[in-house]
Design a protein around this motif. Structure first.
Motif, PDB file in Angstrom:
ATOM      1  N   ASP A  74       0.839  -1.203   0.000  1.00  0.00           N
ATOM      2  CA  ASP A  74       0.000   0.000   0.000  1.00  0.00           C
ATOM      3  C   ASP A  74       0.875   1.254   0.000  1.00  0.00           C
ATOM      4  O   ASP A  74       0.565   2.242  -0.683  1.00  0.00           O
ATOM      5  N   ARG A  75       1.947   1.224   0.775  1.00  0.00           N
ATOM      6  CA  ARG A  75       2.868   2.346   0.817  1.00  0.00           C
ATOM      7  C   ARG A  75       3.497   2.574  -0.561  1.00  0.00           C
ATOM      8  O   ARG A  75       3.643   3.718  -1.009  1.00  0.00           O
ATOM      9  N   ASP A  78       1.046   4.359  -2.730  1.00  0.00           N
ATOM     10  CA  ASP A  78       0.898   5.765  -2.351  1.00  0.00           C
ATOM     11  C   ASP A  78       2.050   6.618  -2.879  1.00  0.00           C
ATOM     12  O   ASP A  78       1.862   7.794  -3.207  1.00  0.00           O
TER      13      ASP A  78
END
Length: 231
Positions: A74-75, A78
């Protein structure tokens, strides 16, 4: 040296905590030099927060990253420009590889978390004819040569930490990675297993407690059809 080195390494870990720099990212430029001339698709195994995948996207048409840690994936999403030709998936790279084949497969400081021979077999199967596998791994020191390279790496590591953090009020951030564990295979074990699965693979010990492995899946013209692989 073998009894003194653990104490030195603990002191070095403390120094590195206050002067961090990314040992794995140090080899990203080396990986770029392994790219085949025509690279349309790449796979980064253990992609972490996506630094290498984003770098590869500047040279490759499409890059897929895969990591077992959903938080880190997820990072990575982003931090990635939505317009960039990069995707990130969560899963076991030996079971859930996004559809290939790939012109380049990279694996940085990750393969020691997997069954080594199984991982090489999987990567070979997903590599396109003419493609390249580039691995940066860690090994368990055992021989005098291992400990000698480790000893040389200590002052080099300190020097690099000073250079990369020079003039910074706050430490340079290090890319997120999943929790790591020590390597269990020696360099000799790795060389032996690699040559069994990937004949012709080139392996070298490197500074900063790493080794590199490069293997090219060759291709030839078959009179009965298009390219076939030779291994």
């Amino acid at each position: 040296m073998t009894t003194l080195l653990p104490r030195i390494m603990r002191a070095l870990e403390h120094f590195h905590a206050t002067h961090p720099w990314d040992h794995n990212a140090h080899y990203h430029r080396w990986i770029l030099r392994q790219l085949p001339r025509r690279s349309t698709k790449a796979l980064d195994v253990g992609s972490g927060s996506g630094d290498l995948a984003r770098l590869l996207a500047s040279r490759v048409g499409a890059v897929h990253g895969i990591d077992v840690d959903s938080t880190i994936a997820d990072r990575a999403r982003d931090l990635t420009d939505p317009a960039a030709p990069v995707t990130f998936a969560v899963g076991d790279a030996l079971k859930e590889v996004p559809p290939g084949p790939y012109d380049l497969i990279t694996c940085v400081a990750t393969i020691h978390h997997m069954p080594f021979s199984d991982a090489l077999t999987c990567f070979r199967q997903h590599l396109a004819p003419g493609g390249t596998l580039a691995v940066v791994g860690v090994y368990r020191p055992q021989s005098r040569s291992d400990y000698l390279i480790d000893a040389v790496a200590i002052p080099a590591n300190v020097a690099m930490a000073w250079i990369k953090n020079k003039g910074r009020k706050a430490p340079r951030p290090v890319s997120m990675t999943a929790p790591t564990r020590p390597a269990t295979m020696t360099f000799a074990d790795i060389v032996r297993a690699a040559h069994q699965k990937l004949p012709g693979a080139r392996l070298h010990r490197r500074l900063f407690w790493r080794y590199t492995l490069v293997w090219h899946r060759h291709k030839m013209i078959d009179s009965k059809g298009p390219y076939v692989t030779t291994e």
